[in-house]
Structures are given as structure tokens and as C-alpha cells.
Scaffold this active site. Sequence first.
Site, short mmCIF file in Angstrom:
data_model
loop_
_atom_site.label_atom_id
_atom_site.label_comp_id
_atom_site.label_asym_id
_atom_site.label_seq_id
_atom_site.Cartn_x
_atom_site.Cartn_y
_atom_site.Cartn_z
N GLU A 1 0.80 -1.22 0.00
CA GLU A 1 0.00 0.00 0.00
C GLU A 1 0.84 1.28 0.00
OE1 GLU A 1 -4.23 -0.72 1.64
OE2 GLU A 1 -2.85 -0.82 3.35
N HIS B 1 -0.21 5.67 8.20
CA HIS B 1 -1.39 4.85 7.88
C HIS B 1 -1.53 3.78 8.95
CE1 HIS B 1 -4.30 2.25 6.06
NE2 HIS B 1 -3.44 1.26 6.00
#
Lengths: 244, 244, 244, 244
Positions: free
Chosen positions: C82, C101
Site C-alpha cells: 500500500e 497509515h
Amino acid sequence: MSMSLAIVDPALIEDLVDANHILFHLGVVDGFGHVSARHPEDPGRFFISRSMAPGLVTQSDIMMIDLDGQPLSDSAPTPYLERFIHSEIYRARPDVVAIVHSHSAAVIPFSVVPGATLMPISHMSGFIGDGAPVFEIRNAAGPNSDMLVRNRELGAALATSLGRHNIVLMRGHGSTVVGFNVRQAVYRAVYAELNARQQSEALRLGTPTYLTPGEAVESARANDGQQDRAWNLWKRAVTQKGLA
Amino acid sequence: MSMSLAIVDPALIEDLVDANHILFHLGVVDGFGHVSARHPEDPGRFFISRSMAPGLVTQSDIMMIDLDGQPLSDSAPTPYLERFIHSEIYRARPDVVAIVHSHSAAVIPFSVVPGATLMPISHMSGFIGDGAPVFEIRNAAGPNSDMLVRNRELGAALATSLGRHNIVLMRGHGSTVVGFNVRQAVYRAVYAELNARQQSEALRLGTPTYLTPGEAVESARANDGQQDRAWNLWKRAVTQKGLA
Amino acid sequence: MSMSLAIVDPALIEDLVDANHILFHLGVVDGFGHVSARHPEDPGRFFISRSMAPGLVTQSDIMMIDLDGQPLSDSAPTPYLERFIHSEIYRARPDVVAIVHSHSAAVIPFSVVPGATLMPISHMSGFIGDGAPVFEIRNAAGPNSDMLVRNRELGAALATSLGRHNIVLMRGHGSTVVGFNVRQAVYRAVYAELNARQQSEALRLGTPTYLTPGEAVESARANDGQQDRAWNLWKRAVTQKGLA
Amino acid sequence: MSMSLAIVDPALIEDLVDANHILFHLGVVDGFGHVSARHPEDPGRFFISRSMAPGLVTQSDIMMIDLDGQPLSDSAPTPYLERFIHSEIYRARPDVVAIVHSHSAAVIPFSVVPGATLMPISHMSGFIGDGAPVFEIRNAAGPNSDMLVRNRELGAALATSLGRHNIVLMRGHGSTVVGFNVRQAVYRAVYAELNARQQSEALRLGTPTYLTPGEAVESARANDGQQDRAWNLWKRAVTQKGLA
């Protein structure tokens, strides 16, 4: 540990000291709360720490108290104000050998909300049976007491609320659980707290299915046979922490 | 570890012991609960600890049991009463290689409230699929059992409730998760508990959007490829704690 | 740390490694989640760990990636799937210097319940401003994705949802926060989680009074000046734990 | 510790440093929050740490400030922006000897929901009396402040909200508790947080029975006599952690 304690089974005193540490380690007690064990040879006496935080108790802090709540020595250290919780339950319940009194966090909400009964949500807490009774101290001490079970009369009233149950909640205060030995009383204090947390969650999801009275009795019996599995784990934890 | 275990892949036994410690470290099991792995060469046998707290298990505590729930040695130590959870799921599900049974705290409320289904709230728990089935032991053991899966019949009934799912809740008891290896079963037990906590919170905020069946399948597949990222972290934690 | 990293300000790399450990120590990330910092001299590159648990990251695990999500070396280790969360936000937001994140637990419920907006409940989370937007990956990836921001298109869609905010929630996944340096991004990730927990509680008590937009701006500015007070504390904690 | 502090009772300074560590250890403060003690011989001065995380405070960080919020030395380190919380309460309340300001997590929801009053749910929090007042800074600082009590006027407004109570909540910010010594103020900060958690739970179960005003007064008095039981436990914990 005084001379008079030295002649008692050392394993009992060790369990009692460990119980203090385990209950602290698991968050059932904080600076307050206490645990006792009846004298194995004299049912009119019990062992309990002097007035101090359970997490700090050592063997030398254990004292003997009789069923009138009197320390059995002129030079006894300061006892817990609420030793009458223990003395009066031992008087009223010859079957009881150990008692834990705590303010464990999740149990207290069930003590203050009329109609919210602590019920056994899983097989680990079958000992709660058909639901925990609640002791309302106002009925015995009036509307302006300091909430403490500080004399024989209040201890006797608490014992009456307990009745034949294994646990009694105390409104705005905490709970008291009993057992046939120290390990069972500790187990019950630990899982009463866990049960309260889970029941609280379940009640928000909908209407929980509790154990039937038969399931409660049978699962409690089955768990009694497994007590040491948890005790051995807890004992290692407090030993590693340097509490034991 | 007995001689008969020594010939098995040592990495498998190490993972199994680590799994016991990791599940304890993360609070998925306490003094109770168990984890097993199927024998890599003989699908009719599985490895599991003798009856004790998972947090205390060492290699020498691992024993072998067959699919009838019988220990494979006359001198075997006491096995878990509920080993039939494992034996019957291994019988019914040839694809299953590892099993975790726990009483993890946040899952239990979902097991006791009719209509409250454990659903995948995030991509970490796609393995929950279209929702976790619930095993009601009363249907198999009657209304007054001790709640334990203590024989083959009850294990088989549990396996039927599990069906093709990866997780089955057990009313008033806990859950059982399965995996294609020990690490996956541990991952699922850990994230089932976390999912329960988050779903519970979300339900109080309103009506949650769960993963679609497609999202559940795809995210579970993606996470399977990342399993060791979590395992390596957990392994270090239990090693540092002196549990490994 | 590779040679190309050695020429960068060592304090930045140290902060980035510490950030990984602090976010793990505080429970914002578990085995998953990541934190990055933009290259101080080349805005087209950023630093981030290779694919691994943040709690295990060391300086030698830090790699450089460009705004297309490409590692800047042929012999680069496996990057996070990601990484496009980072690359596309750095592309869209020149003011952003650091990104976290995470799947922090209390934030996720706000990501899945339509109408439940994460709002600043106290002066510690003024950075949430007028409420956190939610990124619905279905709008960009369809109804059966694996939920991961695994390519540039999805990263760009996330950046669009973020807009000019400091935080964006990701439905059924987690959140991403940005900052003008690593310490600010970490602070925001920590207090976003705490805010979610407190807002959740407050919503059950009634209708909360949130910060006004003016209070949010002013308290966020005041807290920016106090960042190191928290950072120094967290740094000591991870150092004592042996993570730093 | 500066020369001017050295002549003060060293036990007071030790308690103040311990208080910083204990409040951090128990999660009442994180990187933010502060605790102070009035000078035992000069009621116009008080001791408090310089601006830093409470968990890191040592004796050499303690400084003296007067009731105008001015440090008593030209070479004083940076004081807390919000020292006016302390100076103005000491001015308004001659009976107050120690003050704790914190953002403890469970108290904040009660500060932001109109009509949700923090009430004493158990005998451990009798000091809450007939309910904690809430300070709405908007009434004094307008709708766009940075929420901080950063001058004398705001400190005085807070002191007015506190009135004769032992605790005042601060909307969207936290709480401030007062005591007749450092240990009492710490006790109150700890149990205010616990009370908030329990009251929140109780409110979901139904309508709680709170302490009567008489029970609150009497139980608070009884607990004042038991303060050191908790303090000794907490002191050991921070000593073992290496914070003391």
C-alpha cells in the site's frame, strides 16, 4: 509471620499471600480490597492481612482475627476497618473457607442500577448461579453512612444479603465472593469481574441468553476441577513480577 | 517432547508452542483455551498440549491424540477435557490443519445474543466471511449440561455448526477457529476478538457497512500472504517476555 | 541503512524509526500500518520501511520510494503493497512531509457507520477540524476488491478524499493522517485514536459539544508548539523497552 | 532542585515528583497535564514542574511560581502555559494545598455533553459530592479560543466555576482537582477517572443510584484516612519502573 501463624499449614499462608498479589496483578483489587482464609483447625478464627494494599502484603503482614472481628493479639497491627465483612460471613456460613472483598471496576455498575442483575453469561462464571444479590447498606445504616461495613451489625446484614449465594454485590461499593478455599474465591473474584464486562457488552447487543440454573451448577462444578490451571499461571506471573 | 514427537518437523512443534504463548500474550486465551496442529504425515493424529494453561506450555507438554480423542500413548499425561473440539473438526474438515479454541472476551457477547452476528468489519477479518455461525450446545447436550464439548458426539455437533466456515461461536462459552496452518489459526483468533470489539462499538454508532462477500474473500486472501509480518512481531514479544 | 540514505539528515531517519516504534508502543499500529517521511531535498521521494511490522523496524529497513511508488534501487527489498497511499498523497499535497497509515481500533467504527463523523472532542484533536472525511474504496475499486490501496489509481482516489484535511478515514480499513513533520503525523495518529474512543463514549451520554472551527484551528496551532513534550516521553518509553 | 527549593521540606518536593510519575503510571496524564503544591510557609507561592511531560519530571525540574503566575527567578525555565489554572485557584481557595490538572480520558465525555453530570457512583469518589461543575471556556474566552487557560482572567473564571467543589470539568479539555495535600489531589484525580468510566457503564444499564450527599461526605472523610494505603502502592510501582 507471627509464631502463632507459623504452626499453621505454611501452604495456606502462602496461598493467602499469593492471592493478595494475584488479585492486584489482575486488577481485581487496587490499593483497596482484602482476602481472608478461615483457620483450618479453628473455625472461629481467620487469617487476613493488616490494613494495607494487597499488592504489598507479605507473610509478616498476616494476622489472625476472631468472629467478633477482634485481632487475636494485644500487639496486633491495625486491622482493616471492614474486617466484619469476613467475620460475619464466616459466622453465618460454616461452609465458607475463603472470602475476597473488592471494588472491581465492571461489577460496580451492576451494584447501582436497580434491575440490572449480574447473571452468568458463560460457563466460566456458573458460580453466579441465578444472579447475584445486591446489599443496600442504606437499609441497615441509614441514608448518610460512610458506606463501610465497619461493625458486626453491618457485617451480619451483608451476610444475610449473601444468603446461600457465592457472591453478593454491595451498592456503590463493590462485591464480596466466597469459596471453599482461597483459590476458588480468587477464581470467582476474577471471573465475576470478567462476567460483568461481558454481560454489559451483551446487553447492548440485545437480550442475552444466560446459563440455565442447571448449566450454572454443572459448569461451576466442572471448573472447580480445573482451578489450578489458572492458579499456576497467575502464580508464575506474580513470581516473575517480584510480587510473590 | 517425547521421542515420537522428535521425528516430526521441529518447526511445527516450535510454532505450536509459540502459538500457545502468543495467544496468551495477546489476551486471546487466559488460563484456559487450547491450540492444536494436525500431524503433517498422518492426518489421523494431531498435536496439542496436555491439560494446562497455554501460557505455561513447553515442548515437553505437547502430546499426540487421534481422531477418536484418544492419546497415543499409555503413559500420556492428562489431556484437555475438550480435545473432542479438535478431533471431530479434523475428522469433518480434511482441509483444516490447525485449530484454536478460546474464550476471548469480546466474542462471547456475540455468542449469547440471538440476532447479533459476528460480521467482518474490516479487511483484517475477511475470514469471517458472511458471518460466524453459533453452536448452541443445548441442542445436542440438553438444557443442563456443563457446557463442555467433552465427548465425540458434542465435538461432531460443533463441527456441523462450523460447516465450511473458518470460525464458529459457542453460546456462553467462546469460539473455535480453524486454519491451514498454525499461524493462520492464530491470526484468525486474534482478529476475531478485535473484530468483535470494533463491531460492538460500530453497532452503537449506527448501522455498520460490513465487507461484501467478495471483499471478505479477497481481503482474506491478501492477508494470508502477510501473515508472517504479524507472526514475527508476536514471536519477538513472547521471546522477550521469556515465554518462548 | 543504505549509502544513499546515509547522506540524508540522520535525525530524520532516527525520527522515522522512532515513529515506527512509538506507534507500536502506543497501540496505534500492530503488525500492520506504516509511516513515511518525504525526502527533505527531493520532494519526489520519500522514506519508508520495507514491508514488515513497524515495531521491528530498524534503520537498515528504511528504503526510498518515488511518487510513482517505485523503489529507488534495483536491489530494493519488498515494499509495502500500500505504498501508493503515501506516494499519491505526497503528489497531491506538496505541504505534506510525513504520513501515518494505521488500523487503529477505535477509528474503524467511525469509518463504517454512515453519518458517524469523527469530530474534534477536545483541544488535543483540533487537527480533525470540521470532521474527518471517509474514503469508500468501493467507489474506486468496485464492490469486490481486497480493500487495499495497491496501485496509483486507488492512491489518487484516497488523496482526493483526503482533500485539504489532516486525516481521512478508510471504510472498513483504518485511517491515514498527514503532518508537516514526522512528529506531528505521529501526534495526530495517536490523538485521532484517543478522540475516537472519547467521542464514542460521549455519543452514548448525549449530544456532544464539539470544538468550533475556530477552536479547532487555534488549539491545533497551540498544540503544534508543544509536540516535543509528548515526543520526548514516547522516545524514552521505546528506548527503555529496547525498541529504539 | 534550585537552592531556594532546597530549604523547603524535602518530603514535599519528593511527593510532588512522585505525584507526576504516579499520575503518568496510572494513565491520568500522558505527555500533558500538571500537578502543583502550595509553598508550606508562603501561601503566595507554589511548586510545579517546568513545561514538560509529567512522566519525565525530576526534582531539578521543579520551579516556584507566584499567584500572578510569574516564575520567581529571572533564570527560570519555561513554565506551563496553563499555570494560571493553579495560581488563580490558590488565590481563590486558601484551603487548597495541591492541584492536579489532567485530560484523563473518561472524564472528557462528561465535560462535553450538556446534562451528563459526573456524579459519585461509589464510596471511592465521595469527594465528587453533589456533582462536578463544568467550566465552559467560551463564556470567558469567546467562541474561537485555543481552549487554554493561558492568563489570569481565564484562571479566575475557572476558579469561579470550581467554587467550593473538589473538582471542576473543563469542556473539551479535561478536569482540575484540588486537595489539602498532594496525595489527596492525586487520589482524587485517579478516582475521578475511574468514577467516570463506571458511571458511563452504569448509565447504559439504566438509572444509577448515586451516593446521597451525606454518603458522599462521610465516605470521602473515611477515605481521607486511608490515603497512604494507595499512595504506598503507587510509590512502589513508580520506583520499580525506575520513574521515582
